[in-house]
Design a protein around this motif. Structure first.
Motif: not given
Length: 323
Positions: A54-62
């Protein structure tokens, strides 16, 4: 000319956006991400991993990640480096200084020696001097950069005349400003010569061939028939036309220096952008990779623009078209 520069800068915007789209999704296509090393660590819980995603935004789609990154770039935020735990720009700025020092000195070395040697070879066609310069050119083009770098390191270690790596010496902070400047250039000689040898040989060959071609054209014969001195005919007229292809290749040369510096920087332990992008790719630090690629693309665009401006400065025909 000002309108042309503004038009080129505006045209560069979709080019940079296109580069960013291709680069971002190619990097995203690689399996895994930076957090894989944490997922393999049994001491780190799934809750901690989710928090980092969540902190790095890696939980979102590309696609969402790309537009978030693009919006941050527009606001001047280049992202956060996973490896160094600092904003990306803080690292890029330090590495960019080293890369620009290497690239600018290599460019001066390449043009400052290659163009005069090409002129000498053309004016002394088929003499021993011309044959010696041609042999040097073929050798310079044939030797790969990494092999030349290894030969240089062997020579430096055997003689002790040059450092075998790094950008500064021990005790650099205790030197005065002049000694620090000398120390910088003492360390840059090795990677500069390694990177510049092939470019120097290529520039020399192009300059020689172009000048010989211009010297056989009708306007040169006409100028000589009017009694114009050979020095004026050669340096004022023929050389200004012969140098056009060399100036045109400026943008490509900048890209070659930035790309070719990767292996050279690794061999010489030079802390530039080439070695940085290798580290970022190995660790899948996506924001650092993207910032590095975008900065390289921007430098390439600027390099081509500078080449067009210089070409207009040496060729009035180009100046009329640009105006």
């Amino acid at each position: 000319m000002l309108k042309y520069i503004i038009r080129r800068l505006i045209m560069a915007i979709p080019v940079l956006i296109g580069v960013s789209i291709v680069a971002f999704f190619v990097i995203q296509a690689a399996p895994g991400d930076f957090l894989d090393q944490y997922r393999l660590n049994p001491s780190i819980s799934k809750e901690q991993i989710d928090l980092l995603e969540t902190q790095f935004g890696l939980d979102k789609d590309p696609v969402t990640q790309y537009f978030i990154w693009l919006g941050n770039i527009v606001q001047g935020d280049w992202g956060y480096s996973f490896i160094y735990k600092v904003p990306v720009w803080n690292i890029l700025f330090r590495r960019l200084e080293a890369t620009l020092l290497l690239s600018i000195t290599t460019f001066i070395f390449t043009w400052g020696i290659g163009i005069p040697l090409g002129i000498v070879g053309a004016l002394k066609q088929y003499t021993f001097t011309d044959q010696a310069l041609s042999t040097f050119g073929f050798i310079g083009i044939s030797i790969p950069n990494f092999f030349f770098a290894l030969l240089w390191l062997f020579m430096a270690a055997a003689t002790g005349l040059f450092p075998i790596g790094g950008i500064i010496s021990l005790g650099f902070d205790d030197m005065n400003w002049f000694q620090q400047m000398v120390d910088y250039f003492w360390h840059v000689i090795g990677p500069m010569v390694t990177l510049g040898t092939a470019g120097l040989a290529g520039t020399m060959r192009v300059m020689r061939g172009q000048l010989l071609d211009e010297m056989n054209k009708d306007y040169v014969e006409f100028a000589r028939a009017k009694g114009m001195p050979d020095r004026i005919v050669t340096y004022k007229h023929a050389m200004r036309n012969a140098i056009n292809p060399v100036v045109t290749s400026l943008g490509f040369n900048i890209a070659t220096l930035l790309g070719g510096a990767v292996l050279t920087e690794r061999v010489f332990s030079w802390p530039g952008m080439g070695s940085l992008i290798i580290e970022a790719l190995e660790q899948q630090d996506i924001f650092l990779v993207m910032a590095n690629l975008m900065l390289s693309a921007l430098l390439l665009v600027v390099g081509n623009l500078i080449a067009d401006i210089l070409l207009a400065a040496v060729d009035p025909r180009v100046r009329i078209r640009l105006g």
